[in-house]
Design a protein around this motif. Structure first.
Motif, short mmCIF file in Angstrom:
data_model
loop_
_atom_site.label_atom_id
_atom_site.label_comp_id
_atom_site.label_asym_id
_atom_site.label_seq_id
_atom_site.Cartn_x
_atom_site.Cartn_y
_atom_site.Cartn_z
N THR A 121 0.93 -1.17 0.02
CA THR A 121 0.12 0.00 -0.07
C THR A 121 0.83 1.18 0.09
O THR A 121 0.41 2.30 -0.40
CB THR A 121 -1.03 0.10 1.19
N TYR A 122 1.97 1.18 0.59
CA TYR A 122 3.15 2.32 0.69
C TYR A 122 4.02 2.20 -0.78
O TYR A 122 4.36 3.39 -1.24
CB TYR A 122 3.91 2.28 1.76
N ARG A 123 4.14 1.11 -1.38
CA ARG A 123 4.97 0.83 -2.52
C ARG A 123 4.44 1.54 -3.71
O ARG A 123 5.03 2.19 -4.49
CB ARG A 123 5.50 -0.66 -2.56
N SER A 124 3.18 1.18 -4.00
CA SER A 124 2.56 1.58 -5.15
C SER A 124 2.49 3.24 -5.29
O SER A 124 2.87 3.65 -6.38
CB SER A 124 1.19 0.99 -5.38
N PRO A 125 2.06 3.99 -4.32
CA PRO A 125 2.08 5.38 -4.49
C PRO A 125 3.64 6.04 -4.66
O PRO A 125 3.88 6.78 -5.44
CB PRO A 125 1.61 5.97 -3.11
N LEU A 126 4.81 5.37 -3.93
CA LEU A 126 5.98 6.02 -3.90
C LEU A 126 6.41 5.56 -5.44
O LEU A 126 7.26 6.39 -5.96
CB LEU A 126 6.74 5.02 -2.93
N VAL A 127 6.04 4.34 -5.78
CA VAL A 127 6.62 4.13 -7.56
C VAL A 127 6.10 5.02 -8.42
O VAL A 127 6.63 5.54 -9.22
CB VAL A 127 6.51 2.63 -7.74
N LEU A 128 4.64 5.21 -8.22
CA LEU A 128 3.82 5.95 -9.14
C LEU A 128 4.47 7.45 -9.12
O LEU A 128 4.49 8.16 -10.15
CB LEU A 128 2.44 5.97 -8.91
N PHE A 129 4.71 7.84 -7.84
CA PHE A 129 5.11 9.26 -7.64
C PHE A 129 6.53 9.66 -7.92
O PHE A 129 7.02 10.55 -8.82
CB PHE A 129 5.11 9.65 -6.04
N SER A 130 7.69 8.79 -7.41
CA SER A 130 9.02 9.04 -7.61
C SER A 130 9.56 8.36 -8.88
O SER A 130 10.45 8.77 -9.23
CB SER A 130 9.63 8.63 -6.42
N VAL A 131 8.97 6.96 -9.12
CA VAL A 131 9.80 6.36 -10.56
C VAL A 131 9.01 6.88 -11.53
O VAL A 131 9.59 7.37 -12.49
CB VAL A 131 9.49 4.86 -10.33
N GLN A 132 7.81 6.93 -11.73
CA GLN A 132 7.05 7.27 -12.78
C GLN A 132 6.67 8.59 -12.90
O GLN A 132 6.35 9.13 -13.86
CB GLN A 132 5.82 6.42 -12.83
N GLY A 133 6.81 9.64 -11.96
CA GLY A 133 6.65 10.94 -11.92
C GLY A 133 5.10 11.18 -11.98
O GLY A 133 4.62 12.38 -12.47
N HIS A 134 3.99 10.72 -11.68
CA HIS A 134 2.84 10.85 -11.59
C HIS A 134 2.43 11.98 -10.47
O HIS A 134 3.35 11.66 -9.52
CB HIS A 134 1.81 9.55 -11.42
N THR A 135 1.25 12.83 -10.75
CA THR A 135 1.14 13.75 -9.68
C THR A 135 0.08 13.12 -8.56
O THR A 135 -0.41 11.85 -8.82
CB THR A 135 0.11 14.64 -10.28
#
Lengths: 169, 322
Positions: A121-135
């Motif tokens: 549940t924490y990994r997915s937002p971090l990947v989306l935010f920091s790896v993939q650059g989503h807002t």
């Protein structure tokens, strides 16, 4: 439900695939930590999407919808594999690392291992935010949660990652 | 500044903040070592995570759509390996149970499986000679099981068949197994050595005790009872009061109204169709008698395979004392 004919579903799927497959694949890769598994999951995501496409409204946010399917697929896979905490990039990563220096490979391993230590549940937002650059807003749509919840999870995820990464390093 | 949840969330998503809010957070971080350290760590995190080598895929959408089109067939095929695996596991488990039953002894959980497998093997043996060989092996297997039970000091009832090799008083040898035969049984009739007998025995205290003896013939490879000697009292109970062995010829049998029975000549050679009743001091646990209900122990109803209703089927004169 839309009145799109079957052929238009195929065309739409081809568009979605060309636009999002790579990003979804990498998201899944960072989520499950295994390239081959991520590849299979990405196929499964687009397969599920193709079958559900006729039921989707025309105005749907396709990207958020695909990410939500991907997130669920990753959660399911990780649940089945008991989070695969033992997994290491050395065994599973099939990146084209011929152009990457050995110290970079080691660095990537450490990062991935730290990522894998985070609850999903924490990994997915971090990947989306920091790896993939989503807002934050995009992530909220992708995960089906509020923006506030995304920010809170990101804050927590960053602290957990910090500890895990320092430990790995 | 208060480090509440909202502030920490803003710190974690600094790049998203509007200019004014961002300036406030940065200003605070300049004077707060903790927040400064966090910001520096988050920047390193973002750099490390963004630098991860992306995967490239070999798959294509056309391939995916090919997979998607025969959806039903695909689902069925995905289920096929699961079904096959389940079947293999089931067969393997059955195979293991059957294999494990090979060494099972009477009274053990897998022993019925062993007998079932033997019955199946016999049924599948069409050749008469091979079937007879199979029966001989089965007989020997029962005797070996009796020996194994004796060696292990277990108590168990079972049936053995074979040739009566010798008679030494109360010790009869059947297919190499010594069985203690009570006076009661011996008095009822004594088959000649060389006769084929089927014995209901009790293994106890490392010995085999006879409960009943059937003289059997062979019909199509199967033992067919042609006479019986039986008792409910193993020899080790000989100290108990002597059994009333004979039933008056005119006394009706329990369970067989109108029928009459008697005892063979005591000690004389046992003839086919002979019937002897058990004593009152023990239950008749053999295959050929039920306990007396008269209280005297003198009457019994015939059991399966007993002479009164032998395989000859005519019933005329059978069960009568001679």
């Amino acid at each position: 439900m839309t009145g799109r004919p079957a052929d238009s579903h195929k065309m739409l799927m081809e568009v979605l695939y060309s636009e999002h497959h790579r990003a979804i694949l990498n998201y899944l890769y960072r989520m499950v930590g295994d390239a081959a598994r991520a590849e299979d999951l990405a196929q499964e995501v687009f397969l599920r999407a193709f079958r559900a496409l006729p039921k989707l409204p025309d105005a749907a946010n396709y990207r958020a919808w695909l990410y939500r399917i991907a997130t669920n697929a990753a959660y399911d896979a990780l649940r089945r594999q008991r989070l695969l905490q033992w997994l290491s990039l050395r065994e599973t990563d099939v990146d084209d690392s011929s152009s990457v220096r050995p110290e970079q490979v080691i660095q990537h391993e450490l990062v991935q291992e730290a990522l894998m230590k985070l609850p999903t549940t924490y990994r997915s937002p971090l990947v989306l935010f920091s790896v993939q650059g989503h807002t934050v807003r995009e992530i909220a749509q992708m995960l089906g949660i509020s923006e506030g919840a995304v920010k809170t999870r990101l804050s927590r995820a960053r602290e957990l990652f910090r500890k895990a990464y320092d430990h790995e390093a | 500044m208060k480090h509440d949840r909202e502030f920490l969330a803003n710190l974690a998503t600094l790049r998203e903040l509007p200019g004014a809010d961002r300036a406030v957070v940065l200003e605070h971080a300049r004077t707060c070592p903790e927040c400064s350290a966090r910001l520096a760590a988050y920047e390193r995190q973002d750099a490390a995570l963004a630098a991860l080598t992306p995967l490239t895929s070999q798959s294509s959408c056309a391939h995916l759509l090919d997979r998607a089109t025969p959806a039903r067939a695909g689902r069925a095929l995905r289920g096929a390996p699961v079904f096959a695996l389940t079947l293999v596991l089931l067969l393997a488990l059955c195979g293991r149970a059957v294999a494990a039953s090979g060494s099972a002894l009477p009274g053990e959980a897998l022993y019925p499986v062993k007998l079932g497998v033997e019955a199946l093997q016999r049924a599948l043996t069409m050749d008469a000679v091979k079937r007879t060989e199979f029966d001989v092996r089965s007989e020997q297997r029962r005797v070996n099981e009796a020996r194994a039970l004796m060696e292990r000091g277990r108590s168990q009832e079972m049936t053995i068949s074979g040739e009566l090799v010798s008679i030494d008083g109360g010790e009869w040898t059947v297919s190499g197994l010594q069985v203690a035969v009570s006076e009661t049984l011996r008095a009822a009739g004594q088959p000649e050595p060389g006769t084929r007998v089927r014995m209901r025995i009790e293994i106890s205290a490392g010995r085999a005790w006879a409960h009943s003896v059937d003289v059997v013939g062979v019909d199509g490879g199967r033992d067919v009872p042609v006479g019986a000697v039986e008792t409910g009292t193993p020899e080790r109970s000989r100290s108990l009061p002597a059994a009333t062995e004979a039933v008056p010829a005119n006394e009706p049998r329990v369970g067989t109204p109108g029928a009459a029975t008697g005892s063979p000549a005591a000690g004389g050679p046992m003839a086919p169709n002979d019937t002897v009743t058990p004593g009152p001091d023990g239950p008749s646990r053999g295959t050929s008698a039920t306990p007396s209900q008269s209280g005297t122990g003198a009457t019994v109803a015939p059991g399966p395979g007993q002479a009164q209703h032998g395989p000859s089927g005519d019933g005329a004169g059978q069960g009568e004392g001679h």
